[in-house]
Design an enzyme around this catalytic site. Structure first.
Site, PDB file in Angstrom:
ATOM      1  N   CYS A   1       4.071   5.697   1.447  1.00 44.93           N
ATOM      2  CA  CYS A   1       4.042   5.000   0.158  1.00 44.93           C
ATOM      3  C   CYS A   1       3.444   5.884  -0.948  1.00 44.93           C
ATOM      4  O   CYS A   1       3.429   7.115  -0.810  1.00 44.93           O
ATOM      5  CB  CYS A   1       3.295   3.672   0.267  1.00 44.93           C
ATOM      6  SG  CYS A   1       3.639   2.562  -1.133  1.00 44.93           S
TER       7      CYS A   1
ATOM      8  N   ASP B   1      -4.384  -1.603  -0.017  1.00 45.60           N
ATOM      9  CA  ASP B   1      -4.390  -2.661  -1.030  1.00 45.60           C
ATOM     10  C   ASP B   1      -5.577  -3.572  -0.822  1.00 45.60           C
ATOM     11  O   ASP B   1      -6.184  -4.035  -1.785  1.00 45.60           O
ATOM     12  CB  ASP B   1      -3.069  -3.432  -0.973  1.00 45.60           C
ATOM     13  CG  ASP B   1      -1.979  -2.612  -1.611  1.00 45.60           C
ATOM     14  OD1 ASP B   1      -1.804  -2.720  -2.825  1.00 45.60           O
ATOM     15  OD2 ASP B   1      -1.356  -1.808  -0.894  1.00 45.60           O
TER      16      ASP B   1
END
Ligand code: RUB
Length: 312
Positions: free
Chosen positions: A119, A188
């Site tokens: 990512c 996150d």
């Protein structure tokens, strides 16, 4: 106000992505509202944009922390200028945390070695830039990160910084993991029991890393720790539009799922690289509480968390 609403849309559509960029963009949206609202409308306008932002991406404790901070600053600031100064201070804290993470994390990048990542995390990219600045030579294997290809952003940013990149499809992660000396991602959210929530595919790669004895480190500021998980709320996993994966008309009758994140258990993570230092995920929550105190604004965070989870 249009600028602020556009930021909300950009966050929802992932034109702004990565937890840190999302938190900074949220603060920018609030700043627009603070600057443009009349004194009488300011309080309500800020509360409104805070709610819209919190709802734009549900799995984002860093943004929720920033928004809770905004609500507190709104109460305590005596003037518009004081509120803007409070936003400046928060942004400065984010910047200094990022520098510390880069400093500590760069020491774990093996000179002459290979890093694998997944990512796009600004925290990871900055850490790798710092390692390069410190004189380390290394190559980075970057997975493309379906369905929205955030790996392309990582690859471009690393190449622009003169760091060699090998770009591979997600399903090649196992194949290439054996070449890596370290697996490095952002996060996150980190829960009170040390679970790491990051882009879908992160946990699968963590399993592959364990298979090949590749250490897995997560670069994440303490803002990623989600205090509401200590109060018993599970971290929500955002499920996005199936059309990001495939046009559903191509597969009539099929269920198409598109979770944005997965959950890596602490036993697959060697360490969390934060501004406090590098700690095992099992003790990271205790380190955060020790440094910041057991979240003094927990009730406020829970209230925002619950509102954010409600449909508009
Ligand atoms: C991005 C992602 C990143 C973390 C950390 O997911 O999983 O690894 O957000 O990023 P998405 P950072 O593209 O869905 O936002 O280190 O920049 O906070």
């Amino acid at each position: 106000m249009d600028e602020a609403r556009k930021i909300v849309d950009d966050i929802r559509a992932l034109r702004v992505q990565g937890a840190r960029n999302i938190a900074l963009a949220a603060l920018k949206a609030v700043r627009f509202v603070v600057e443009k609202s009349s004194s009488t409308a300011l309080e309500n306008a800020v509360k409104e944009i805070v709610l819209e932002l919190a709802r734009a991406r549900p799995t984002e404790p860093a943004m929720r922390d920033a928004l809770t901070y905004v609500l507190r600053a709104l109460r305590s600031a005596g003037s518009r200028d004081e509120l803007l100064q409070a936003l400046d201070r928060y942004e400065e804290e984010l910047r200094s945390a990022e520098e510390k993470i880069s400093e500590y994390g760069a020491r774990r990048v093996p000179d002459g070695g290979v890093v694998i990542t997944h990512c796009h995390s600004t925290t990871v990219v900055n850490l790798l830039r710092r390692a390069k600045k410190d004189g380390k030579k290394f190559r980075v294997i970057v997975t493309e990160t379906r369905p929205l290809y955030q790996g392309k952003t990582t690859a471009k940013e690393l190449l622009e910084s003169g760091i060699p990149v090998t770009y591979v499809v997600d399903s090649a992660a196992y194949y290439f993991m054996r070449d890596a000396d370290i697996y490095l991602t952002g996060a996150d959210a980190i829960t009170s029991d040390g679970y790491v929530i990051n882009k879908i595919g992160t946990a699968l790669m963590a399993v592959a890393a364990e298979r090949f004895d590749v250490p897995y480190y997560v670069a994440a500021s303490t803002l990623k720790y989600d205090p509401v998980t200590a109060a018993g709320y599970p971290e929500p996993i955002e499920e996005r539009d199936p059309a990001e994966v495939i046009d559903p008309r191509e597969l009539p009758g099929a269920e198409i799922r598109n979770p944005a994140f997965d959950v890596t258990p602490p036993e697959l993570v060697d360490g969390i690289i934060s501004e406090l230092g590098i700690y095992a995920p099992q003790i990271f929550p205790a380190m955060v509480s020790q440094s910041k105190g057991v979240c003094p604004h927990i009730e406020e965070m829970i209230a925002l968390f619950r509102l954010a989870g409600k449909q508009q």
